[in-house]
Design an enzyme around this catalytic site. Structure first.
Site, PDB file in Angstrom:
ATOM      1  N   ASN A 202      12.061  41.219  39.247  1.00  0.00           N
ATOM      2  CA  ASN A 202      12.512  41.512  37.902  1.00  0.00           C
ATOM      3  C   ASN A 202      11.405  42.188  37.102  1.00  0.00           C
ATOM      4  OD1 ASN A 202      14.012  41.284  35.347  1.00  0.00           O
ATOM      5  ND2 ASN A 202      12.522  39.700  34.848  1.00  0.00           N
ATOM      6  N   GLU A 203      11.660  43.438  36.703  1.00  0.00           N
ATOM      7  CA  GLU A 203      10.783  44.219  35.821  1.00  0.00           C
ATOM      8  C   GLU A 203       9.329  44.302  36.307  1.00  0.00           C
ATOM      9  OE1 GLU A 203      13.222  43.837  31.649  1.00  0.00           O
ATOM     10  OE2 GLU A 203      11.343  42.724  31.805  1.00  0.00           O
ATOM     11  N   TYR A 282      15.298  47.937  25.642  1.00  0.00           N
ATOM     12  CA  TYR A 282      15.263  47.042  24.481  1.00  0.00           C
ATOM     13  C   TYR A 282      14.611  47.780  23.310  1.00  0.00           C
ATOM     14  CZ  TYR A 282      16.579  43.371  27.693  1.00  0.00           C
ATOM     15  OH  TYR A 282      17.261  42.607  28.611  1.00  0.00           O
ATOM     16  N   GLU A 322      19.933  45.938  32.261  1.00  0.00           N
ATOM     17  CA  GLU A 322      19.616  45.060  31.126  1.00  0.00           C
ATOM     18  C   GLU A 322      19.607  45.870  29.838  1.00  0.00           C
ATOM     19  OE1 GLU A 322      16.298  42.402  30.858  1.00  0.00           O
ATOM     20  OE2 GLU A 322      16.349  41.886  32.989  1.00  0.00           O
TER      21      GLU A 322
END
Length: 408
Positions: A202-203, A282, A322
């Site tokens: 993840n990321e 984001y 995401e």
């Protein structure tokens, strides 16, 4: 023909709520890739989906927690959401899956069995992530600590990508998860079509090497190892989308300060064992000092630039894995969140249509069940709490389902 009928009927039931839901069965088709398109049983697969990272953690808890897993999967399926991304790791700490290298808690593994079985029951495909870049649920830092405890001298958690012992720990985890026999379905994970794809990390970031070479070499090694165990499932890296040095002109699309985090999005996603690309966004975090309009415009250009790269350079499909807007940041309103989500969803839909499905869908961060306030990060949405936001999510699910019937 029978598989096609069940797939279409399951989608209709979930999206339109006209009939009792018919789940994909464990002997159903795998999600595959043909060119730059996802396919299911030979037909284009487009979707609206979600993140619920906490599923295994909750399923390992008391009955009231386990019920939250069944509830959120049922609610998501009932609203037409067909892909879920969640963690297949918990390295040390509370309800640890892996308490020390190669030592697994059978109760927690059975919780992951339950998550996969419940997803299958509700016709939801899973993207399972295998480790975290960050310290939550252990992550890279825990692997490095385990190696240090074994007497290895390491400088930082970036050694996760370089040290042979740490890499062996991680490869052991890959093998343990992929070869796990589900205690409910009696099927090995690597044989279960409920799982859509594996995610390596993840990321990922490696800030000690801004060139991205160290991370690239790690992905190359781990992707080849994963495919040596499981060639049936799709594989992706877990990247956020930050461009590196391989195509410097692309770095202008990066948010300020994110060109030196040790990733090279283009070069690494070109690795042959990597089946599709991912992006996260984001803007409320990355561009916190900018206006709502500027943040939304950034998101629009972010998606467009990555789709262009996916089609022309990578020649692989793309998922927006995401995105969200947190109520914890200054200036949050539900109206602003709705505008942001509508911008994202409309862009996904329009680009999916114009790219013939190369951009296949989006996974909102994140969906909760009732009674999870202590887990709040501000991004969570509870599908049983009626709001204009949920209507936007449902509308997108309908739109993507209908669009899948029109692409070639």
């Amino acid at each position: 023909m029978a598989n096609k009928f069940l797939t279409i009927l399951a989608c209709i039931c979930g999206v339109l709520n006209l009939l009792p839901a018919i789940a994909y069965t464990t002997d159903g088709p795998f999600v595959k890739i043909q060119g730059t398109q996802f396919t299911l049983d030979g037909y284009p697969f487009l979707f609206n989906g979600f993140n619920s990272y906490w599923l295994m953690h909750m399923a390992a808890g008391p009955e009231q927690d386990r019920n939250k897993v069944a509830n959120v999967l049922s609610e998501a399926a009932g609203n037409g959401l067909t892909v879920c991304r969640t963690w297949a790791f918990a390295d040390g700490g509370d309800r640890a899956l892996q308490s020390s290298p190669g030592v697994y808690d059978e109760h927690v593994f059975q919780a992951l069995d339950y998550v996969i079985s419940e997803a299958n029951n509700h016709g939801i495909r899973l993207i399972l992530s295998l480790v975290n870049n960050f310290d939550d649920f252990g992550g890279r830092a825990q692997y490095v600590k385990w190696a240090r405890d074994a007497g290895t001298v390491l400088d930082s958690k970036d050694d996760f990508y370089k040290n042979e012992l740490v890499k062996q720990y991680y490869e052991n985890h890959i093998k343990s998860v992929l070869t796990r026999i589900n205690s409910i379905t009696q099927m090995a994970y690597r044989d279960d079509p409920t799982i859509m794809a594996w995610e390596l990390i993840n990321e990922p970031r490696c800030e000690s090497d801004p060139s991205g070479r160290i991370l690239h070499a790690w992905v190359q090694e781990m992707a080849a190892y994963t495919k040596s165990i499981d060639e049936k499932h799709l594989l992706e890296v877990g990247m956020e989308g930050f461009y590196g040095n391989s195509i410097p002109e692309k770095q202008r699309y990066n948010p300020p300060g994110y060109s030196q985090v040790g990733t090279d999005y283009i070069r690494t996603n070109l690795i042959k064992e990597i089946d599709f690309a991912t992006i996260h966004a984001y803007p409320d975090l990355w561009l916190s000092s900018q206006s709502e309009e500027s943040q939304n415009e950034f998101a629009l250009q972010w998606i467009k630039s990555h789709l262009d790269a996916a089609r022309k350079i990578l020649q692989k499909p793309l998922i927006f894995t995401e995105f969200g807007k947190s109520r914890k940041y200054p200036g949050f309103t539900e109206a602003n969140r709705d505008i942001f989500l509508k911008t994202i969803y409309d862009t996904i839909y329009n680009l999916a249509r114009s790219s013939n499905g190369c951009l296949a869908g989006g996974l909102i961060w994140q969906i909760f069940s009732e009674g999870m306030d202590s887990y709040s990060d501000g991004y969570e949405i509870v599908l049983t709490q009626a709001s204009s936001t949920i209507n936007i999510i449902i509308k997108q699910a309908h739109a993507m389902f209908e669009l899948a019937n029109t692409v070639n």
